[in-house]
Design an enzyme around this catalytic site. Structure first.
Site, PDB file in Angstrom:
ATOM      1  N   ASP A  19    -111.455 -71.215 -59.275  1.00  0.00           N
ATOM      2  CA  ASP A  19    -112.809 -70.786 -59.636  1.00  0.00           C
ATOM      3  C   ASP A  19    -113.767 -70.962 -58.455  1.00  0.00           C
ATOM      4  OD1 ASP A  19    -115.334 -70.486 -60.713  1.00  0.00           O
ATOM      5  OD2 ASP A  19    -115.009 -71.911 -62.359  1.00  0.00           O
ATOM      6  N   GLY A  41    -117.456 -61.300 -65.596  1.00  0.00           N
ATOM      7  CA  GLY A  41    -116.569 -61.692 -64.500  1.00  0.00           C
ATOM      8  C   GLY A  41    -117.120 -62.822 -63.654  1.00  0.00           C
ATOM      9  N   VAL A  42    -116.925 -62.691 -62.364  1.00  0.00           N
ATOM     10  CA  VAL A  42    -117.324 -63.764 -61.453  1.00  0.00           C
ATOM     11  C   VAL A  42    -118.854 -63.872 -61.412  1.00  0.00           C
ATOM     12  CG1 VAL A  42    -117.288 -62.403 -59.304  1.00  0.00           C
ATOM     13  CG2 VAL A  42    -116.723 -64.812 -59.242  1.00  0.00           C
ATOM     14  N   ASP A  43    -119.539 -62.772 -61.592  1.00  0.00           N
ATOM     15  CA  ASP A  43    -121.007 -62.759 -61.632  1.00  0.00           C
ATOM     16  C   ASP A  43    -121.510 -63.663 -62.768  1.00  0.00           C
ATOM     17  OD1 ASP A  43    -123.622 -61.979 -61.160  1.00  0.00           O
ATOM     18  OD2 ASP A  43    -123.367 -59.897 -61.819  1.00  0.00           O
ATOM     19  N   VAL A 129    -113.627 -55.559 -63.019  1.00  0.00           N
ATOM     20  CA  VAL A 129    -114.224 -54.460 -63.778  1.00  0.00           C
ATOM     21  C   VAL A 129    -114.318 -53.174 -62.950  1.00  0.00           C
ATOM     22  CG1 VAL A 129    -116.385 -53.710 -64.889  1.00  0.00           C
ATOM     23  CG2 VAL A 129    -115.575 -56.033 -65.209  1.00  0.00           C
ATOM     24  N   TYR A 130    -114.550 -53.283 -61.660  1.00  0.00           N
ATOM     25  CA  TYR A 130    -114.744 -52.102 -60.814  1.00  0.00           C
ATOM     26  C   TYR A 130    -113.435 -51.419 -60.410  1.00  0.00           C
ATOM     27  CZ  TYR A 130    -119.845 -52.702 -60.436  1.00  0.00           C
ATOM     28  OH  TYR A 130    -121.193 -52.781 -60.692  1.00  0.00           O
TER      29      TYR A 130
HETATM   30  N1  AR6 Z   1    -113.788 -67.314 -59.498  1.00  0.00           N
HETATM   31  C1  AR6 Z   1    -113.078 -66.500 -58.675  1.00  0.00           C
HETATM   32  N2  AR6 Z   1    -112.719 -65.239 -59.028  1.00  0.00           N
HETATM   33  C2  AR6 Z   1    -113.076 -64.805 -60.266  1.00  0.00           C
HETATM   34  C3  AR6 Z   1    -113.817 -65.598 -61.166  1.00  0.00           C
HETATM   35  C4  AR6 Z   1    -114.189 -66.918 -60.744  1.00  0.00           C
HETATM   36  N3  AR6 Z   1    -114.882 -67.742 -61.518  1.00  0.00           N
HETATM   37  N4  AR6 Z   1    -114.025 -64.873 -62.302  1.00  0.00           N
HETATM   38  C5  AR6 Z   1    -113.426 -63.671 -62.118  1.00  0.00           C
HETATM   39  N5  AR6 Z   1    -112.847 -63.630 -60.896  1.00  0.00           N
HETATM   40  P1  AR6 Z   1    -115.255 -58.881 -61.370  1.00  0.00           P
HETATM   41  P2  AR6 Z   1    -116.042 -56.509 -59.817  1.00  0.00           P
HETATM   42  C6  AR6 Z   1    -112.112 -62.522 -60.238  1.00  0.00           C
HETATM   43  O1  AR6 Z   1    -114.978 -58.031 -62.560  1.00  0.00           O
HETATM   44  O2  AR6 Z   1    -114.740 -55.849 -60.043  1.00  0.00           O
HETATM   45  C7  AR6 Z   1    -119.670 -57.887 -63.245  1.00  0.00           C
HETATM   46  O3  AR6 Z   1    -120.016 -57.681 -64.577  1.00  0.00           O
HETATM   47  C8  AR6 Z   1    -111.544 -61.436 -61.109  1.00  0.00           C
HETATM   48  O4  AR6 Z   1    -110.282 -61.825 -61.653  1.00  0.00           O
HETATM   49  O5  AR6 Z   1    -115.984 -60.153 -61.570  1.00  0.00           O
HETATM   50  O6  AR6 Z   1    -116.635 -56.475 -58.431  1.00  0.00           O
HETATM   51  C9  AR6 Z   1    -120.788 -57.530 -62.279  1.00  0.00           C
HETATM   52  O7  AR6 Z   1    -122.065 -57.768 -62.827  1.00  0.00           O
HETATM   53  C10 AR6 Z   1    -111.388 -60.298 -60.099  1.00  0.00           C
HETATM   54  O8  AR6 Z   1    -110.174 -60.437 -59.356  1.00  0.00           O
HETATM   55  O9  AR6 Z   1    -116.101 -58.053 -60.234  1.00  0.00           O
HETATM   56  C11 AR6 Z   1    -120.548 -56.078 -62.051  1.00  0.00           C
HETATM   57  O10 AR6 Z   1    -121.120 -55.274 -63.067  1.00  0.00           O
HETATM   58  C12 AR6 Z   1    -112.549 -60.507 -59.145  1.00  0.00           C
HETATM   59  O11 AR6 Z   1    -113.023 -61.838 -59.396  1.00  0.00           O
HETATM   60  C13 AR6 Z   1    -119.044 -55.940 -62.103  1.00  0.00           C
HETATM   61  O12 AR6 Z   1    -118.597 -57.013 -62.909  1.00  0.00           O
HETATM   62  C14 AR6 Z   1    -113.694 -59.532 -59.306  1.00  0.00           C
HETATM   63  O13 AR6 Z   1    -113.845 -59.172 -60.672  1.00  0.00           O
HETATM   64  C15 AR6 Z   1    -118.430 -56.102 -60.741  1.00  0.00           C
HETATM   65  O14 AR6 Z   1    -117.062 -55.842 -60.819  1.00  0.00           O
END
Ligand code: AR6
Length: 186
Positions: A19, A41-43, A129-130
């Site tokens: 994380d 997600g991570v956001d 998500v993207y």
């Molecule tokens: N630590 C590290 N990696 C993580 C964590 C964490 N705590 N949580 C998720 N991941 P995503 P995107 C990974 O969907 O594709 C949001 O709603 C996850 O498994 O978070 O850039 C934003 O507001 C994946 O491999 O980001 C945008 O609307 C990676 O982080 C949209 O999602 C990115 O997944 C952005 O989508």
């Protein structure tokens, strides 16, 4: 440093499972959307860990275009800064997605240098998500970062936080393909 040989980049890159909110360095990068007002997600994880002050500061920024980055404080996080970048939504790869993803890493690292950041952590931008295919995204993430580090000795450590075993093995493979050493701090 001018005229010296290129700085060793791979030795400053590390892959770590887990994380990103737990990173104890100077800055973490958020995979945000262009509103910068939070999401899943991570956001979502970063906003939860940082507390509501982060959203309050984000509201003052007026959003962020895809491929660019903006910086805020880290509030309740251990990291002092959050660098918010907006990855491209993957639509097949022929709509400028590779260039935009590369730009996310470049702009984030440039902002880091401008703010005296010495250690920084990235998630796999756009790979959730993207929908960006992780094999391709990993090569862009690692290649762009290594290239930047050969030009910038100010950054001492870049950690890629990878969620899940699959992500870790994809990044390890990309790292060894590109010239780094997987599974350890090379
Ligand atoms: N630590 C590290 N990696 C993580 C964590 C964490 N705590 N949580 C998720 N991941 P995503 P995107 C990974 O969907 O594709 C949001 O709603 C996850 O498994 O978070 O850039 C934003 O507001 C994946 O491999 O980001 C945008 O609307 C990676 O982080 C949209 O999602 C990115 O997944 C952005 O989508």
């Amino acid at each position: 440093m001018s005229n010296s040989k290129p700085l060793d980049a791979w030795g400053r890159i590390e892959l770590r499972p887990g994380d990103i909110t737990e990173f104890d360095g100077d800055a973490i990068v958020n995979a945000a959307n262009s509103s910068l007002l939070g999401g899943g997600g991570v956001d979502g994880a970063i906003h939860r860990a940082a507390g509501p002050e982060l959203l309050a500061e984000c509201r003052t920024l007026g959003g962020c275009p895809t491929g660019q980055a903006k910086i805020t404080r880290g509030y309740r996080l251990r990291a002092k800064f959050v660098i918010h970048t907006v990855g491209p939504v993957y639509g097949g790869g022929r709509h400028g997605e590779p260039e935009l993803l590369r730009s996310c890493y470049e702009c984030s690292l440039r902002l880091a240098v401008e703010n005296g950041v010495k250690s920084i952590a990235f998630p796999a931008i756009s790979c959730g998500v993207y929908g960006y295919p992780m094999e391709e995204a990993a090569r862009i993430a690692l290649g762009t970062t290594a290239e930047f580090l050969t030009r910038h000795g100010e950054i001492e450590r870049v950690v890629f936080y990878l969620f899940g075993e699959q992500a870790m093995s994809v990044y390890s493979e990309a790292l060894s393909e590109l010239g780094g050493m997987p599974g350890q701090r090379a």
